[in-house]
Write a protein that holds these residues in place. Structure first.
Motif, PDB file in Angstrom:
ATOM      1  N   SER A  32       0.754  -0.856   0.184  1.00 28.80           N
ATOM      2  CA  SER A  32      -0.243  -0.162  -0.176  1.00 28.80           C
ATOM      3  C   SER A  32       0.665   1.276   0.045  1.00 28.80           C
ATOM      4  N   ARG A  33       0.489   2.081  -1.281  1.00 26.60           N
ATOM      5  CA  ARG A  33       1.311   3.363  -0.923  1.00 26.60           C
ATOM      6  C   ARG A  33       2.818   3.143  -2.438  1.00 26.60           C
ATOM      7  N   GLN A  34       2.917   2.395  -1.832  1.00 20.52           N
ATOM      8  CA  GLN A  34       4.129   2.042  -3.245  1.00 20.52           C
ATOM      9  C   GLN A  34       3.588   2.594  -4.871  1.00 20.52           C
ATOM     10  N   ARG A  35       5.287   3.529  -5.319  1.00 21.58           N
ATOM     11  CA  ARG A  35       5.037   4.078  -6.240  1.00 21.58           C
ATOM     12  C   ARG A  35       5.332   3.035  -7.601  1.00 21.58           C
ATOM     13  N   VAL A  36       3.598   3.490  -8.104  1.00 20.78           N
ATOM     14  CA  VAL A  36       4.123   2.286  -9.321  1.00 20.78           C
ATOM     15  C   VAL A  36       3.741   3.110 -10.493  1.00 20.78           C
ATOM     16  N   ARG A  37       4.305   2.475 -11.358  1.00 22.05           N
ATOM     17  CA  ARG A  37       4.671   3.189 -12.784  1.00 22.05           C
ATOM     18  C   ARG A  37       3.690   2.339 -13.984  1.00 22.05           C
ATOM     19  N   VAL A  38       3.153   2.776 -14.336  1.00 27.21           N
ATOM     20  CA  VAL A  38       2.430   2.229 -15.460  1.00 27.21           C
ATOM     21  C   VAL A  38       2.315   2.551 -16.527  1.00 27.21           C
ATOM     22  N   ALA A  39       2.409   1.225 -17.667  1.00 30.17           N
ATOM     23  CA  ALA A  39       1.670   2.240 -19.691  1.00 30.17           C
ATOM     24  C   ALA A  39       0.723   1.914 -20.215  1.00 30.17           C
ATOM     25  N   PRO A  40       0.556   2.634 -20.808  1.00 25.14           N
ATOM     26  CA  PRO A  40      -0.189   1.285 -21.870  1.00 25.14           C
ATOM     27  C   PRO A  40       0.277   0.386 -22.266  1.00 25.14           C
ATOM     28  N   ALA A  41      -0.692  -0.686 -22.578  1.00 22.40           N
ATOM     29  CA  ALA A  41      -0.202  -2.114 -22.724  1.00 22.40           C
ATOM     30  C   ALA A  41      -0.462  -2.960 -23.920  1.00 22.40           C
ATOM     31  N   ASP A  42       0.323  -3.656 -24.945  1.00 23.73           N
ATOM     32  CA  ASP A  42       0.350  -4.153 -25.618  1.00 23.73           C
ATOM     33  C   ASP A  42      -1.079  -5.756 -25.246  1.00 23.73           C
ATOM     34  N   PRO A  43      -2.066  -5.525 -25.663  1.00 31.49           N
ATOM     35  CA  PRO A  43      -2.601  -6.706 -24.170  1.00 31.49           C
ATOM     36  C   PRO A  43      -2.194  -8.395 -24.855  1.00 31.49           C
ATOM     37  N   ALA A  44      -1.965  -8.659 -26.566  1.00 34.63           N
ATOM     38  CA  ALA A  44      -1.848  -9.511 -26.878  1.00 34.63           C
ATOM     39  C   ALA A  44      -0.564  -9.604 -26.401  1.00 34.63           C
ATOM     40  N   SER A  45       0.464  -8.895 -25.547  1.00 34.24           N
ATOM     41  CA  SER A  45       1.460  -9.103 -24.809  1.00 34.24           C
ATOM     42  C   SER A  45       2.265 -10.071 -23.713  1.00 34.24           C
ATOM     43  N   VAL A  46       0.191  -9.715 -23.106  1.00 31.65           N
ATOM     44  CA  VAL A  46       0.801  -9.587 -21.747  1.00 31.65           C
ATOM     45  C   VAL A  46       0.848 -11.814 -21.215  1.00 31.65           C
ATOM     46  N   GLU A  47       1.303 -11.595 -20.240  1.00 29.59           N
ATOM     47  CA  GLU A  47       1.401 -13.203 -20.216  1.00 29.59           C
ATOM     48  C   GLU A  47       1.415 -13.338 -18.399  1.00 29.59           C
ATOM     49  N   VAL A  48       1.092 -14.618 -17.900  1.00 28.86           N
ATOM     50  CA  VAL A  48       1.130 -14.778 -16.732  1.00 28.86           C
ATOM     51  C   VAL A  48       2.136 -14.151 -15.635  1.00 28.86           C
ATOM     52  N   GLY A  49       1.779 -13.338 -14.847  1.00 29.39           N
ATOM     53  CA  GLY A  49       2.123 -13.123 -13.661  1.00 29.39           C
ATOM     54  C   GLY A  49       2.519 -11.466 -13.839  1.00 29.39           C
ATOM     55  N   ASP A  50       2.084 -11.314 -15.061  1.00 27.26           N
ATOM     56  CA  ASP A  50       2.434  -9.151 -15.775  1.00 27.26           C
ATOM     57  C   ASP A  50       1.174  -8.382 -14.779  1.00 27.26           C
ATOM     58  N   ILE A  51       1.936  -7.405 -14.044  1.00 27.86           N
ATOM     59  CA  ILE A  51       0.300  -6.955 -13.494  1.00 27.86           C
ATOM     60  C   ILE A  51       0.109  -5.561 -14.389  1.00 27.86           C
ATOM     61  N   VAL A  52      -1.411  -5.934 -14.014  1.00 24.64           N
ATOM     62  CA  VAL A  52      -1.679  -4.873 -15.430  1.00 24.64           C
ATOM     63  C   VAL A  52      -2.576  -4.108 -14.854  1.00 24.64           C
ATOM     64  N   LEU A  53      -2.947  -3.418 -15.311  1.00 25.17           N
ATOM     65  CA  LEU A  53      -4.160  -2.304 -15.065  1.00 25.17           C
ATOM     66  C   LEU A  53      -5.579  -2.197 -16.204  1.00 25.17           C
ATOM     67  N   ALA A  54      -6.645  -3.239 -15.887  1.00 25.82           N
ATOM     68  CA  ALA A  54      -7.961  -3.742 -15.937  1.00 25.82           C
ATOM     69  C   ALA A  54      -9.280  -3.645 -15.840  1.00 25.82           C
ATOM     70  N   ARG A  55      -9.709  -3.575 -16.621  1.00 29.10           N
ATOM     71  CA  ARG A  55     -11.319  -3.220 -15.754  1.00 29.10           C
ATOM     72  C   ARG A  55     -12.006  -4.458 -16.389  1.00 29.10           C
ATOM     73  N   VAL A  56     -12.382  -4.573 -14.829  1.00 28.42           N
ATOM     74  CA  VAL A  56     -13.348  -6.338 -14.915  1.00 28.42           C
ATOM     75  C   VAL A  56     -14.530  -6.055 -14.482  1.00 28.42           C
ATOM     76  N   SER A  57     -15.363  -6.438 -15.404  1.00 34.72           N
ATOM     77  CA  SER A  57     -17.578  -6.050 -14.981  1.00 34.72           C
ATOM     78  C   SER A  57     -17.850  -4.941 -14.224  1.00 34.72           C
ATOM     79  N   GLY A  58     -16.364  -3.541 -14.887  1.00 38.46           N
ATOM     80  CA  GLY A  58     -16.722  -2.315 -14.703  1.00 38.46           C
ATOM     81  C   GLY A  58     -15.621  -1.258 -13.514  1.00 38.46           C
ATOM     82  N   THR A  59     -15.423  -2.773 -12.888  1.00 40.79           N
ATOM     83  CA  THR A  59     -14.487  -2.122 -11.767  1.00 40.79           C
ATOM     84  C   THR A  59     -12.890  -2.244 -12.463  1.00 40.79           C
TER      85      THR A  59
END
Length: 287
Positions: A32-59
């Protein structure tokens, strides 16, 4: 609208963002409160274990990819304690976490959605930076005619015809698809004449760009190279580019001063007799 929704909107506009999420669902990967850096993702290249910002059922979640269903173009999102949020389509995988408190996430930089990078016209207090065209060769052949400009780099001034051929090659783009060439001529506002060039050689997958500049002898000593290089560095920031690099001959004090004014520092490493300078903290320099 919550913090993650706000960041999702910014990432959707192509921005790379830094923020401090709260909560313990991703501990110890993200506390909690750690600084993260997030860039636009190429969804087709993400893999299991990646941390992504994603919308699931509106959240919106900043959670793990726990499964990938490539044929159906979707991924499963879960927290770091086994709770599954659900499946979501590629179009709802918005960003990928590049770093946590400045520590890079392995392999994440290669999964950033890369915009098409083309130089655009830029303006500074005294200069207009115009994307380089073959038509600029005639005037630039005069700007670059002084052999003294090659004292540290070697070679000799190019003729108008040779320079035009060179500019046509630059305009055609790098033969390496992993590299982008961006070049500008510097037009002195008011006088309307060209005084030099600035170049950024961009490696998007490595979020790195190398800067180079040259100003004709009659216009040196007025800070034009620094002004132009800083403008290009500012333009590079949202691509994203984390590391700025320049290579400067150890005896070229004027060029070293330009690099320093752009927030770069000498590393002591040499390439072809030139010192490698880098943005001081290994991230975007404060330019």
């Amino acid at each position: 609208m919550g913090m993650l929704d706000t960041q999702a909107d910014r990432i959707g506009r192509g921005e790379t963002v830094e923020f401090r999420p709260t909560g313990g669902s991703m501990e110890p990967l993200i506390r909690s409160r750690q600084r993260v850096r997030v860039a636009p993702a190429d969804p087709a290249s993400v893999e299991v274990g990646d941390i992504v910002l994603a919308r699931v059922s509106g959240t919106v979640y900043l959670h793990l990819v726990s499964a990938v269903d490539a044929p159906r173009r979707r991924v499963q999102i879960s927290n770091n304690h086994g709770r599954v949020n659900g499946w979501t389509g590629y179009d709802r995988v918005l960003g990928i976490c590049l770093a946590v408190d400045g520590v890079p996430r392995p392999g994440a930089a290669a999964k950033v959605r890369r915009p098409v990078v083309r130089p655009v016209a830029l303006a500074t207090r005294r200069l207009d930076l115009l994307p380089l065209l073959p038509a600029h060769a005639e005037e630039m052949s005069l700007v670059l005619a002084d052999p003294a400009l090659h004292a540290f780099t070697g070679g000799a001034p190019l003729s108008r015809e040779e320079l035009r051929a060179r500019y046509e090659q630059l305009g055609a783009g790098s033969p390496d698809p992993a590299t982008v060439w961006a070049n500008w001529v510097l037009r002195l506002r008011g006088q309307g004449r060209l005084v030099g060039t600035v170049q950024a050689t961009i490696a998007p997958a490595r979020t790195l760009a190398e800067l180079a500049w040259v100003v004709g002898t009659p216009w040196q000593g007025h800070g034009f190279a620094s002004e132009a290089a800083r403008a290009v560095a500012d333009w590079l920031r949202p691509l994203p580019v984390d590391l700025l690099v320049a290579h400067v001959h150890p005896d070229h004090a004027a060029s070293a001063a330009v690099a320093a004014r752009c927030g770069l520092r000498p590393t002591g490493r040499l390439r072809d007799g030139e010192v490698r300078w880098e943005s001081g903290d290994g991230r975007r320099a404060g330019l």
